[in-house]
Design an enzyme around this catalytic site. Structure first.
Site, PDB file in Angstrom:
ATOM      1  CG  HIS A  98      -0.425  -0.371   2.608  1.00 37.32           C
ATOM      2  ND1 HIS A  98       0.112  -1.456   3.011  1.00 37.32           N
ATOM      3  CD2 HIS A  98       0.007   0.463   3.464  1.00 37.32           C
ATOM      4  CE1 HIS A  98       0.731  -1.343   4.013  1.00 37.32           C
ATOM      5  NE2 HIS A  98       0.559  -0.024   4.380  1.00 37.32           N
ATOM      6  CG  HIS A 100       1.342   5.295   3.997  1.00 36.06           C
ATOM      7  ND1 HIS A 100       0.331   5.240   5.051  1.00 36.06           N
ATOM      8  CD2 HIS A 100       1.836   4.160   3.907  1.00 36.06           C
ATOM      9  CE1 HIS A 100       0.572   4.215   5.635  1.00 36.06           C
ATOM     10  NE2 HIS A 100       1.509   3.462   5.215  1.00 36.06           N
TER      11      HIS A 100
HETATM   12  P1  AMP Z   1       1.827   0.385   7.429  1.00 37.64           P
HETATM   13  O1  AMP Z   1       2.281   0.553   8.757  1.00 37.64           O
HETATM   14  O2  AMP Z   1       2.385   1.000   6.198  1.00 37.64           O
HETATM   15  O3  AMP Z   1       1.542  -1.125   7.179  1.00 37.64           O
HETATM   16  O4  AMP Z   1       0.369   1.110   7.600  1.00 37.64           O
HETATM   17  C1  AMP Z   1      -0.716   0.443   7.580  1.00 37.64           C
HETATM   18  C2  AMP Z   1      -1.891   1.558   7.548  1.00 37.64           C
HETATM   19  O5  AMP Z   1      -3.054   0.942   7.413  1.00 37.64           O
HETATM   20  C3  AMP Z   1      -1.924   2.369   8.745  1.00 37.64           C
HETATM   21  O6  AMP Z   1      -1.734   3.715   8.333  1.00 37.64           O
HETATM   22  C4  AMP Z   1      -3.329   2.133   9.317  1.00 37.64           C
HETATM   23  O7  AMP Z   1      -3.901   3.212   9.907  1.00 37.64           O
HETATM   24  C5  AMP Z   1      -4.220   1.628   8.257  1.00 37.64           C
HETATM   25  N1  AMP Z   1      -5.087   0.702   8.311  1.00 37.64           N
HETATM   26  C6  AMP Z   1      -5.255  -0.240   9.226  1.00 37.64           C
HETATM   27  N2  AMP Z   1      -6.558  -0.948   8.979  1.00 37.64           N
HETATM   28  C7  AMP Z   1      -7.289  -0.027   8.189  1.00 37.64           C
HETATM   29  C8  AMP Z   1      -8.756  -0.128   7.748  1.00 37.64           C
HETATM   30  N3  AMP Z   1      -9.329  -1.184   8.087  1.00 37.64           N
HETATM   31  N4  AMP Z   1      -8.965   0.831   6.656  1.00 37.64           N
HETATM   32  C9  AMP Z   1      -8.246   1.751   6.454  1.00 37.64           C
HETATM   33  N5  AMP Z   1      -6.811   2.140   6.802  1.00 37.64           N
HETATM   34  C10 AMP Z   1      -6.443   1.172   7.802  1.00 37.64           C
END
Ligand code: AMP
Length: 141
Positions: A98, A100
């Protein structure tokens, strides 16, 4: 088990989806670091950016290009940081690629991407040459 993002793709858990096509999707981050903080994913599950097949990587980049200006315009941001946590040691919590998109504003108190790593290493010319050589050798197709 399907990642939480695959569950969003399947409509099993709710999300504020802002863009979707056949192979990619974008939705608001549930814990936004700034208004408009958005995640862009390939619908298929790959853990790391470098695991994504070429065609899908092209789609993912095209979606980023579409969604970045849409996000910035929506929240009137003059800029954004666009970043992937690529692997657990880099802070990746969800093992589903993903990107950001974090909108940035003048005087928002944030930092550039240079601030994410620990203390900068002190590398001499020989070490830099050696590292460059190894990366170059590993990158050859
Ligand atoms: P990472 O640390 O790069 O894996 O970031 C994961 C991101 O996913 C974090 O910023 C979380 O806030 C976001 N996240 C986790 N669960 C969800 C969800 N159900 N819907 C939207 N964002 C999410």
């Amino acid at each position: 088990m399907a990642t939480i993002f695959s569950q969003i793709v399947e409509g099993e858990i709710p999300a504020r989806v802002v863009y979707e096509d056949e192979t990619t999707m974008a939705f608001l981050d549930a814990n936004p670091l700034a208004p408009g903080h958005t995640l862009v994913i390939p619908k298929d599950e790959y853990e790391r950016l470098n695991d994504v097949p070429d065609d899908l990587a092209t789609d993912l980049y095209a979606t980023l290009q579409k969604v970045i200006p849409a996000v910035e315009e929506a929240v009137d941001a003059p800029a954004s940081n666009v970043a992937f946590n690529n692997g657990e040691a880099a802070g990746q919590e969800v093992p589903h690629v993903h990107g950001h998109i974090i909108p940035r504003f003048d005087g928002d108190g944030g930092n550039p991407i240079h601030a994410i790593a620990g203390s900068p290493p002190n590398l001499d010319d020989d070490e830099l040459d050696d590292i460059a050589e190894r990366i170059s050798a590993n990158s050859r197709t």
